[in-house]
Design a protein around this motif. Structure first.
Motif, PDB file in Angstrom:
ATOM      1  N   SER A   1      -4.232   6.153  12.605  1.00  0.00           N
ATOM      2  CA  SER A   1      -2.993   5.558  13.861  1.00  0.00           C
ATOM      3  C   SER A   1      -2.375   3.821  13.282  1.00  0.00           C
ATOM      4  O   SER A   1      -1.147   3.031  13.592  1.00  0.00           O
ATOM      5  CB  SER A   1      -3.860   5.374  15.390  1.00  0.00           C
ATOM      6  N   MET A   2      -3.134   3.759  12.429  1.00  0.00           N
ATOM      7  CA  MET A   2      -2.589   2.299  11.753  1.00  0.00           C
ATOM      8  C   MET A   2      -2.304   1.881  10.741  1.00  0.00           C
ATOM      9  O   MET A   2      -1.752   1.291   9.836  1.00  0.00           O
ATOM     10  CB  MET A   2      -4.045   1.360  11.386  1.00  0.00           C
ATOM     11  N   LEU A   3      -2.024   3.211   9.955  1.00  0.00           N
ATOM     12  CA  LEU A   3      -0.815   3.771   9.182  1.00  0.00           C
ATOM     13  C   LEU A   3       0.880   4.030   9.289  1.00  0.00           C
ATOM     14  O   LEU A   3       1.362   4.848  10.487  1.00  0.00           O
ATOM     15  CB  LEU A   3      -0.586   5.712   8.244  1.00  0.00           C
ATOM     16  N   ARG A   4       1.439   2.307   8.926  1.00  0.00           N
ATOM     17  CA  ARG A   4       2.625   2.142   9.303  1.00  0.00           C
ATOM     18  C   ARG A   4       3.263   1.944   8.162  1.00  0.00           C
ATOM     19  O   ARG A   4       3.255   0.790   7.368  1.00  0.00           O
ATOM     20  CB  ARG A   4       2.867   1.110  10.617  1.00  0.00           C
ATOM     21  N   TYR A   5       4.717   1.929   8.515  1.00  0.00           N
ATOM     22  CA  TYR A   5       5.234   1.821   6.978  1.00  0.00           C
ATOM     23  C   TYR A   5       6.497   0.265   7.875  1.00  0.00           C
ATOM     24  O   TYR A   5       6.939   1.041   8.238  1.00  0.00           O
ATOM     25  CB  TYR A   5       6.547   2.251   6.531  1.00  0.00           C
ATOM     26  N   LYS A   6       6.232  -1.123   7.352  1.00  0.00           N
ATOM     27  CA  LYS A   6       6.970  -2.141   7.927  1.00  0.00           C
ATOM     28  C   LYS A   6       8.378  -2.363   6.862  1.00  0.00           C
ATOM     29  O   LYS A   6       7.666  -3.133   5.671  1.00  0.00           O
ATOM     30  CB  LYS A   6       6.201  -2.981   8.666  1.00  0.00           C
ATOM     31  N   ILE A   7       9.443  -3.194   7.571  1.00  0.00           N
ATOM     32  CA  ILE A   7      10.696  -3.382   6.492  1.00  0.00           C
ATOM     33  C   ILE A   7      10.690  -4.808   6.869  1.00  0.00           C
ATOM     34  O   ILE A   7      11.222  -5.044   8.266  1.00  0.00           O
ATOM     35  CB  ILE A   7      11.662  -2.587   6.846  1.00  0.00           C
ATOM     36  N   ASP A   8      10.908  -5.926   6.552  1.00  0.00           N
ATOM     37  CA  ASP A   8      10.117  -7.088   6.692  1.00  0.00           C
ATOM     38  C   ASP A   8      11.115  -8.035   6.368  1.00  0.00           C
ATOM     39  O   ASP A   8      10.585  -8.553   5.304  1.00  0.00           O
ATOM     40  CB  ASP A   8       9.002  -7.926   6.632  1.00  0.00           C
ATOM     41  N   GLY A   9      12.357  -8.226   6.352  1.00  0.00           N
ATOM     42  CA  GLY A   9      13.559  -8.560   5.715  1.00  0.00           C
ATOM     43  C   GLY A   9      13.722  -8.338   4.654  1.00  0.00           C
ATOM     44  O   GLY A   9      14.060  -6.569   4.552  1.00  0.00           O
TER      45      GLY A   9
END
Length: 129
Positions: free
Chosen positions: A51-59
């Motif tokens: 559930s914690m597996l995420r992909y984040k685009i931050d800038g």
């Protein structure tokens, strides 16, 4: 910052439930409750990690777990079904080639939107999906 969940294959969920569910049920039926408790804990750990597996685009950064990739260094994105170990819960993956020889396999749930967000930051990415 935009966050994408990992796509989850149903057959993977069934395999994990079967592998860890059997000892739980067997422990209850044979009154070896420690076995059930241990395997329930392992199953909960799997659930928590998934559930914690995420992909984040931050800038200009793509964050995959504790790894941070500069989106400007991404050269190519292509579709793959490679079963190698990766931060992905689906076999339907995309490979991100960055720097000179680095590659990571991921499986964002909303693949098209994810790729479009990367292209907004780096329009030179070659996409073969």
């Amino acid at each position: 910052m935009k966050t994408y969940k990992s796509k989850v294959d149903w057959w993977l969920v069934i395999i994990i439930l079967a592998v860890f569910g059997y000892p739980i049920v067997d422990g209850i039926l044979s009154k070896e409750y420690i076995l059930s408790i241990v395997f329930s804990g392992i199953l909960l750990l799997f659930y928590f990690l998934a559930s914690m597996l995420r992909y984040k685009i931050d800038g200009e950064k793509l964050k995959i777990g504790y790894t941070s990739i500069d989106i400007k260094t991404i050269r190519k994105i292509y579709a793959t079904r490679n079963p190698l170990s990766a931060p992905a819960l689906s076999i339907n993956r995309i490979a991100i080639v960055y720097n000179k020889f680095d590659e990571v396999l991921i499986s964002p749930k909303d693949r098209e939107d994810f790729i479009q967000e990367l292209l907004k930051v780096n329009p030179d990415i070659i996409v073969e999906v």
